[in-house]
Every structure is written in C-alpha cells, then in structure tokens.
Write a protein that holds these residues in place. Structure first.
Motif, mmCIF file in Angstrom:
data_model
loop_
_atom_site.group_PDB
_atom_site.id
_atom_site.type_symbol
_atom_site.label_atom_id
_atom_site.label_comp_id
_atom_site.label_asym_id
_atom_site.label_seq_id
_atom_site.Cartn_x
_atom_site.Cartn_y
_atom_site.Cartn_z
ATOM 1 N N GLY A 254 0.867 -1.177 0.000
ATOM 2 C CA GLY A 254 0.000 0.000 0.000
ATOM 3 C C GLY A 254 0.900 1.222 0.000
ATOM 4 O O GLY A 254 2.085 1.126 0.324
ATOM 5 N N THR A 255 0.341 2.378 -0.358
ATOM 6 C CA THR A 255 1.134 3.609 -0.339
ATOM 7 C C THR A 255 0.601 4.612 0.677
ATOM 8 O O THR A 255 1.172 5.676 0.857
ATOM 9 N N GLY A 256 -0.503 4.285 1.330
ATOM 10 C CA GLY A 256 -1.105 5.225 2.275
ATOM 11 C C GLY A 256 -0.244 5.423 3.509
ATOM 12 O O GLY A 256 0.687 4.664 3.769
ATOM 13 N N THR A 257 -0.568 6.441 4.285
ATOM 14 C CA THR A 257 0.150 6.655 5.544
ATOM 15 C C THR A 257 -0.394 5.712 6.616
ATOM 16 O O THR A 257 0.310 5.349 7.546
ATOM 17 N N HIS A 258 -1.656 5.326 6.473
ATOM 18 C CA HIS A 258 -2.289 4.367 7.373
ATOM 19 C C HIS A 258 -3.119 3.394 6.553
ATOM 20 O O HIS A 258 -3.441 3.664 5.403
ATOM 21 N N VAL A 259 -3.499 2.292 7.181
ATOM 22 C CA VAL A 259 -4.391 1.323 6.566
ATOM 23 C C VAL A 259 -5.812 1.706 6.954
ATOM 24 O O VAL A 259 -6.099 1.902 8.128
ATOM 25 N N LYS A 260 -6.677 1.823 5.964
ATOM 26 C CA LYS A 260 -8.070 2.173 6.248
ATOM 27 C C LYS A 260 -8.993 1.069 5.763
ATOM 28 O O LYS A 260 -8.871 0.606 4.638
ATOM 29 N N LEU A 261 -9.912 0.675 6.634
ATOM 30 C CA LEU A 261 -10.950 -0.289 6.291
ATOM 31 C C LEU A 261 -12.291 0.358 6.547
ATOM 32 O O LEU A 261 -12.415 1.196 7.447
ATOM 33 N N PRO A 262 -13.320 -0.012 5.775
ATOM 34 C CA PRO A 262 -14.635 0.580 6.003
ATOM 35 C C PRO A 262 -15.089 0.404 7.447
ATOM 36 O O PRO A 262 -14.811 -0.618 8.076
ATOM 37 N N GLY A 263 -15.779 1.418 7.936
ATOM 38 C CA GLY A 263 -16.309 1.371 9.301
ATOM 39 C C GLY A 263 -17.822 1.353 9.289
ATOM 40 O O GLY A 263 -18.438 1.076 8.254
ATOM 41 N N PRO A 264 -18.439 1.693 10.426
ATOM 42 C CA PRO A 264 -19.897 1.668 10.508
ATOM 43 C C PRO A 264 -20.564 2.748 9.641
ATOM 44 O O PRO A 264 -21.737 2.651 9.318
ATOM 45 N N PRO B 280 -19.501 5.904 6.327
ATOM 46 C CA PRO B 280 -18.444 6.346 5.411
ATOM 47 C C PRO B 280 -17.426 7.292 6.060
ATOM 48 O O PRO B 280 -16.253 7.282 5.692
ATOM 49 N N ASP B 281 -17.884 8.105 7.000
ATOM 50 C CA ASP B 281 -16.968 9.063 7.631
ATOM 51 C C ASP B 281 -16.316 8.493 8.893
ATOM 52 O O ASP B 281 -15.650 9.214 9.640
ATOM 53 N N LYS B 282 -16.518 7.186 9.154
ATOM 54 C CA LYS B 282 -15.927 6.566 10.342
ATOM 55 C C LYS B 282 -15.165 5.280 9.968
ATOM 56 O O LYS B 282 -15.538 4.187 10.385
ATOM 57 N N PRO B 283 -14.093 5.416 9.173
ATOM 58 C CA PRO B 283 -13.347 4.212 8.795
ATOM 59 C C PRO B 283 -12.571 3.655 9.997
ATOM 60 O O PRO B 283 -12.334 4.363 10.980
ATOM 61 N N ASN B 284 -12.201 2.413 9.903
ATOM 62 C CA ASN B 284 -11.280 1.819 10.875
ATOM 63 C C ASN B 284 -9.875 2.100 10.358
ATOM 64 O O ASN B 284 -9.551 1.747 9.221
ATOM 65 N N VAL B 285 -9.067 2.746 11.170
ATOM 66 C CA VAL B 285 -7.727 3.152 10.744
ATOM 67 C C VAL B 285 -6.688 2.408 11.579
ATOM 68 O O VAL B 285 -6.782 2.380 12.814
ATOM 69 N N TYR B 286 -5.726 1.812 10.881
ATOM 70 C CA TYR B 286 -4.669 1.050 11.553
ATOM 71 C C TYR B 286 -3.310 1.493 11.051
ATOM 72 O O TYR B 286 -3.174 1.991 9.938
ATOM 73 N N ASP B 287 -2.305 1.247 11.853
ATOM 74 C CA ASP B 287 -0.925 1.448 11.453
ATOM 75 C C ASP B 287 -0.519 0.278 10.548
ATOM 76 O O ASP B 287 -1.055 -0.821 10.687
ATOM 77 N N PHE B 288 0.446 0.493 9.654
ATOM 78 C CA PHE B 288 0.908 -0.592 8.782
ATOM 79 C C PHE B 288 1.561 -1.730 9.572
ATOM 80 O O PHE B 288 1.719 -2.816 9.065
ATOM 81 N N LYS B 289 1.957 -1.479 10.819
ATOM 82 C CA LYS B 289 2.571 -2.532 11.647
ATOM 83 C C LYS B 289 1.527 -3.493 12.214
ATOM 84 O O LYS B 289 1.854 -4.554 12.730
#
Length: 194
Positions: A37-47, A49-58
């Motif tokens: 991925g090239t993002g600064t964080h990993v984003k997955l859909p959340g409950p 659209p404006d509330k994604p689940n955000v994770y660190d690449f680690k």
C-alpha cells in the motif's frame, strides 16, 4: 522472455483488497509477487463512510480481524471485510508500505492513479544504483470486492502476456494498447530506473 521469473509488485492504497486479491491470484499462478500500500495508514470501512477503521501498517491482519470481530462481527461479516482479512492472513502477516521496501521489481502494477503517482514519486526520489528498468503500470480498479477480483484476473493476464514476450522493453507498449482495447480501461505506463 526474462531469464528469471517476472518480479511483480502490486500496489493499492492500504494493501488490503485490490493488491491482495491480485497477490493471491498471481502467487497461485507461480509469479514472484509482493503486494503493498502507499497510504500513511491502513483504512478499512467502518460503521459509516466518515468513520473508517484506521490502523498502522505494523498492525497484523490477525489483529485487525480480532478488533473488527470485537467491534461488530455481524457488520464486518456482511460487508465481506472479515472474509477479506481471512484471505490476507493466509498470504502474509501484515500490510506493507511500498515506500519502506527497497527490493527491485521488473513490474509494479498500481490499482489507481493516485497510487501510481505516489509510486512514481517514490521511485524517482531514490538514488539510481543499477539502472535496471522497472515498468510502472496503472490499471484503475474500484475498491470493492467484485472489482478487485475482476481486476486481479486482468492483472494476472497482463503479467502472463508480459512474461511470455521475447522483448519486454520493445513489446510492452503494444501489449498495453491491446489490453486497453480489450478491457475498455485506460492504462498508464512509465519506465523508472533503480
């Protein structure tokens, strides 16, 4: 035809859906493939659209899976996220950032134009050491499960055709033009050097 198996990197934003589906199919077809991925964080859909689940690449795929099961197992089962993470766990431990990898590839395939631009920026900012060419190709793929699957098969077919060319450097443009016409998708292509 290259003397070694084609070294392929598939890159999307979060190394979750599109790049992982292509990684899965290419590895089953015997390609030397990695995904990023090239993002600064990993984003997955959340409950919402404006509330994604955000994770660190680690964060491992297993940790993301457990976190989402804890938050709302039914929601993340219905929208396919848990199924996707199960597939990802079988392929590798965690998402990887393209910018953190210094390995060389023959072919880098990106899944959206913004990611293509980020990959080119990263490759062009590196000091050239070997002057080995790397072909960066963008195939626009929408970030949903169905498109990721269709896109992965298209990427696989493209890689198989490139693997079987006698002269990749001189044949790739014509090959991409054929793929554009066949798939009705625009392809972007740039050659960078390591």
């Amino acid at each position: 035809m290259p003397s070694h198996p084609l070294r392929v990197a598939v890159v999307c934003s979060s190394n979750q859906n599109r790049s992982m589906e292509a990684h899965n199919i290419l590895s089953k077809r015997g390609f030397d493939v990695r995904s990023f991925g090239t993002g600064t964080h990993v984003k997955l859909p959340g409950p919402a659209p404006d509330k994604p689940n955000v994770y660190d690449f680690k964060t491992t795929y297993e940790q993301m899976y457990s976190d989402l099961v804890r938050k709302d197992k039914e929601l993340y089962t219905q929208n396919g996220i848990l199924h996707m993470l199960e597939r990802n766990k079988r392929i590798k431990t965690r998402p990887e950032r393209f910018q953190s990898c210094k390995d060389q590839f023959d072919l880098v395939i990106t899944c959206e134009e913004r990611v293509y631009d980020q990959v080119l920026e990263e490759l062009n900012s590196r000091e050239q050491e070997t002057y080995q060419p790397v072909h960066v190709i963008n195939v626009d793929i929408q970030d949903n499960h169905e498109e990721a699957t269709l896109g992965a098969f298209l990427i696989c077919e493209l890689c198989q055709c490139i693997q079987h060319t006698d002269d990749m450097e001189n044949e790739i443009d014509e090959l991409l033009q054929e793929f554009e016409e066949k798939s009705s998708r625009p392809f972007l292509h740039t050659v960078c050097f390591y």
